[in-house]
Write a protein that holds these residues in place. Structure first.
Motif, mmCIF file in Angstrom:
data_model
loop_
_atom_site.group_PDB
_atom_site.id
_atom_site.type_symbol
_atom_site.label_atom_id
_atom_site.label_comp_id
_atom_site.label_asym_id
_atom_site.label_seq_id
_atom_site.Cartn_x
_atom_site.Cartn_y
_atom_site.Cartn_z
ATOM 1 N N LYS A 29 16.155 7.381 1.156
ATOM 2 C CA LYS A 29 15.616 6.014 1.379
ATOM 3 C C LYS A 29 14.314 6.165 0.580
ATOM 4 N N TYR A 30 13.101 7.040 1.560
ATOM 5 C CA TYR A 30 11.719 7.232 0.848
ATOM 6 C C TYR A 30 11.396 8.485 -0.171
ATOM 7 N N LYS A 31 12.558 8.011 -0.836
ATOM 8 C CA LYS A 31 12.433 9.717 -1.910
ATOM 9 C C LYS A 31 10.897 9.233 -2.494
ATOM 10 N N ASN A 32 10.589 8.486 -2.914
ATOM 11 C CA ASN A 32 9.587 7.837 -3.874
ATOM 12 C C ASN A 32 8.343 8.420 -3.037
ATOM 13 N N TYR A 33 8.072 8.285 -2.081
ATOM 14 C CA TYR A 33 6.986 8.887 -1.446
ATOM 15 C C TYR A 33 6.639 10.169 -0.404
ATOM 16 N N ILE A 34 7.878 11.227 -1.364
ATOM 17 C CA ILE A 34 7.503 12.523 -0.760
ATOM 18 C C ILE A 34 6.606 13.251 -1.583
ATOM 19 N N VAL A 35 5.632 13.768 -1.360
ATOM 20 C CA VAL A 35 4.469 14.767 -2.731
ATOM 21 C C VAL A 35 4.825 16.141 -1.892
ATOM 22 N N ALA A 36 4.661 17.136 -3.086
ATOM 23 C CA ALA A 36 4.443 18.605 -3.043
ATOM 24 C C ALA A 36 3.324 18.878 -2.004
ATOM 25 N N GLY A 37 3.841 19.825 -0.447
ATOM 26 C CA GLY A 37 3.030 19.890 0.104
ATOM 27 C C GLY A 37 3.149 19.602 1.854
ATOM 28 N N SER A 38 4.259 18.282 1.497
ATOM 29 C CA SER A 38 4.485 17.375 2.070
ATOM 30 C C SER A 38 5.116 17.869 3.947
ATOM 31 N N LYS A 39 5.171 17.267 4.420
ATOM 32 C CA LYS A 39 6.101 17.662 5.461
ATOM 33 C C LYS A 39 7.509 17.494 5.314
ATOM 34 N N GLY A 40 8.001 16.718 4.750
ATOM 35 C CA GLY A 40 9.456 15.911 3.866
ATOM 36 C C GLY A 40 9.745 17.027 2.858
ATOM 37 N N GLU A 41 8.926 17.714 1.481
ATOM 38 C CA GLU A 41 9.741 18.433 1.241
ATOM 39 C C GLU A 41 9.881 19.062 1.919
ATOM 40 N N LEU B 279 7.069 12.411 10.303
ATOM 41 C CA LEU B 279 7.281 13.052 10.212
ATOM 42 C C LEU B 279 7.307 14.930 10.391
ATOM 43 N N LYS B 280 5.503 14.213 10.884
ATOM 44 C CA LYS B 280 4.646 15.829 11.537
ATOM 45 C C LYS B 280 5.450 15.738 13.114
ATOM 46 N N VAL B 281 5.484 14.759 13.521
ATOM 47 C CA VAL B 281 5.349 14.665 15.192
ATOM 48 C C VAL B 281 7.086 13.776 15.839
ATOM 49 N N GLN B 282 7.762 13.603 15.133
ATOM 50 C CA GLN B 282 9.003 12.297 15.050
ATOM 51 C C GLN B 282 9.285 13.623 15.989
ATOM 52 N N LYS B 283 10.696 12.899 16.989
ATOM 53 C CA LYS B 283 11.106 13.438 17.748
ATOM 54 C C LYS B 283 13.138 12.787 17.903
ATOM 55 N N GLU B 284 12.733 11.864 16.651
ATOM 56 C CA GLU B 284 14.370 10.806 16.520
ATOM 57 C C GLU B 284 15.316 10.931 16.137
ATOM 58 N N ILE B 285 15.193 11.525 14.766
ATOM 59 C CA ILE B 285 15.978 12.356 13.727
ATOM 60 C C ILE B 285 16.244 14.257 13.867
ATOM 61 N N ASP B 286 16.913 14.877 13.934
ATOM 62 C CA ASP B 286 17.061 16.414 13.822
ATOM 63 C C ASP B 286 16.738 16.224 12.592
ATOM 64 N N GLU B 287 16.224 17.361 11.900
ATOM 65 C CA GLU B 287 16.030 17.877 10.869
ATOM 66 C C GLU B 287 17.180 18.225 9.630
ATOM 67 N N GLN C 17 0.611 -1.278 -0.113
ATOM 68 C CA GLN C 17 0.114 0.171 0.112
ATOM 69 C C GLN C 17 1.148 0.968 -0.103
ATOM 70 N N SER C 18 -0.013 2.238 -0.428
ATOM 71 C CA SER C 18 1.004 2.791 -0.566
ATOM 72 C C SER C 18 1.558 4.577 1.460
ATOM 73 N N PRO C 19 2.523 4.280 1.616
ATOM 74 C CA PRO C 19 2.657 4.753 3.215
ATOM 75 C C PRO C 19 2.823 6.423 2.815
ATOM 76 N N ILE C 20 2.482 7.268 1.879
ATOM 77 C CA ILE C 20 2.453 8.384 1.579
ATOM 78 C C ILE C 20 1.609 9.457 3.280
ATOM 79 N N GLU C 21 0.717 8.680 2.947
ATOM 80 C CA GLU C 21 0.161 9.492 4.492
ATOM 81 C C GLU C 21 0.589 9.530 5.868
ATOM 82 N N GLY C 22 1.414 7.959 5.845
ATOM 83 C CA GLY C 22 1.964 7.656 6.960
ATOM 84 C C GLY C 22 3.749 8.360 7.452
#
Length: 448
Positions: A201-213, A182-190, A172-177
């Motif tokens: 690693k997850y570059k295929n699941y980062i979309v425009a307007g997302s926290k990853g972008e 990324l919005k709430v994690q404290k595990e890794i400094d941005e 399934q698509s993990p994009i939403e997950g």
């Protein structure tokens, strides 16, 4: 009497052994019937989504599905059915976002996805896949349970990490997950190297307007400072990757707002990244997603008329002839069947064939929305132009067939569809779809 009894018992034992030694018992049921039977028998449903042109599908059917050890697992745990994704299974394929073949789909009796995989699977992997589907359904981490919990646990980083990981496992698509995590994690400094590696690693699941972008944009210069030369190149291309992901997601979900986001992002790209894109085609897709048929038809007519006016038929023919001569000279010593096929394509006119195929594709979408004689006339003009190009004539015959069929001229439609099929290359996977369309036309003729 004893001999007769012995013979009778022997037949029974042989019959039982034969039944237990069979492969998967694919039942001739519709999806709805399979779900109903699964509910009664307390089983899951396994669907093999295939197409007639899919080579891995044929391999699974011939070498994997008939094995006794496979049947032992699948007949016990599942109601098994096969669906041609381009024919009787088309509706179900769209519902479950089936885009590659074979797709191996596992559902509960309510039609919820339990597991989903694609591609050719070796026998041990395929058996393990069935067992994993059963385990996932019975566990607290089944796809259905995860999807039910997801909206409630948007602030639970631990759960969200499990969620996006399992989405990938379940096909399934993990994009939403990933976005939620990324919005709430404290595990890794941005601004840390680990975050850059996570995004890669997850570059295929980062979309425009997302926290990853947003993280990528805010820390781009920092990442460039710590990146290797290879990573620098990857970072440069990342923005294009994000737009490609956005485009694909928008199309899959038929989301016009997301498609507009993609278009706006595309317009801001440096020119070197925009060469393969076509803004007019993007606008056509946007109009189609909005179900704005009038705008779609205006844009399509503009696109095809522009395509026709770019070069004269003489120019196209001369270019194709020169390209064929160049290719023939460089490949003259090869006897490979594949090379022979490629050379024949160039001899027939590669450039002209590409134009004809493009006209066919766009005109088909235009035809679906036609509601006036003047619009039918547009299609007739495009067909006449395609005929003059003289390449891949089956495309224009197929377009004629569909046009006549829509106008109620079934006999003419059937004749042109047959003519198209007579010339349609056997290696083209679209040919089987055309055969199916012909059968529908012939069925209409019988009803009349």
């Amino acid at each position: 009497m004893k001999r007769t009894l012995f013979t009778f018992i022997t037949y029974i034992l042989i019959g039982c052994w034969t039944l237990s030694a069979q492969g998967i018992d694919f039942q001739k049921l519709s999806l709805e019937e399979a779900l109903a039977k699964a509910s009664i028998e307390k089983k899951l449903v396994f669907i093999d989504f295939y197409t007639t042109w899919c080579a891995p599908c044929k391999t699974m059917t011939k070498l994997i599905f008939p094995l006794p050890e496979v049947g032992e697992v699948y007949n016990k745990e599942f109601v098994n059915i096969k669906l041609d994704a381009e024919k009787e299974g088309l509706k179900a394929a769209k519902k479950y976002n089936v885009q590659s073949y074979p797709t191996l789909l596992f559902l509960d009796s309510q039609g919820n996805v339990v597991f989903k995989e694609t591609g050719l699977r070796p026998v041990n992997d395929f058996i393990e896949l069935g067992k994993n589907a059963v385990s996932a359904h019975r566990s607290e981490l089944s796809l259905q349970r995860l999807q039910e919990e997801f909206p409630k646990r948007q602030n639970d980083a631990s759960f969200l990490k499990i969620y996006y990981t399992k989405m990938i496992e379940y096909g399934q698509s993990p994009i939403e997950g990933i976005n939620a995590w990324l919005k709430v994690q404290k595990e890794i400094d941005e601004d840390d190297e680990d975050m850059m590696e996570f995004l890669f690693k997850y570059k295929n699941y980062i979309v425009a307007g997302s926290k990853g972008e947003a993280i990528l944009q805010a820390n781009f210069d920092e990442y460039m400072d710590i990146a290797t030369k290879k990573e620098e190149d990857e970072l440069e291309r990342f923005k294009v990757q994000i737009l490609q992901n956005t485009r694909d997601l928008a199309y899959q979900t038929q989301n016009p707002d997301l498609w507009l986001t993609f278009m706006e992002g595309f317009n801001k790209l440096p020119e070197k990244f925009k060469k393969r894109g076509n803004p007019v085609e993007y606008k056509m897709t946007y109009a189609a997603l909005l179900k704005d048929d009038q705008t779609f038809k205006i844009l399509t007519k503009k696109y095809i008329d522009s395509l026709i006016s770019q070069k004269s038929i003489t120019e196209i023919t001369e270019t194709d002839t020169k390209e064929y001569e160049r290719r023939a000279k460089s490949l003259e010593n090869s006897n490979s069947p594949e090379v022979t096929r490629i050379l024949q394509a160039y001899k027939n006119g590669m450039g002209a064939g590409s134009i004809v195929e493009d006209i066919h594709q766009k005109a088909q979408a235009y035809l679906a929305r036609v509601d006036s004689n003047s619009e039918y006339k547009d299609i007739e003009n495009w067909i006449a132009y395609g005929d003059q190009l003289g390449a891949s004539s089956y495309y224009m015959d197929n377009l004629r067939a569909d046009m006549y069929y829509k106008r109620g001229k079934v006999k003419k439609a059937i004749n042109y569809k047959k003519q198209a099929l007579a010339n349609w290359p056997d290696y083209d996977k679209k040919r089987d779809t055309r055969v199916y369309e012909l059968s529908l036309m012939e069925g209409t003729q019988k009803i009349k």
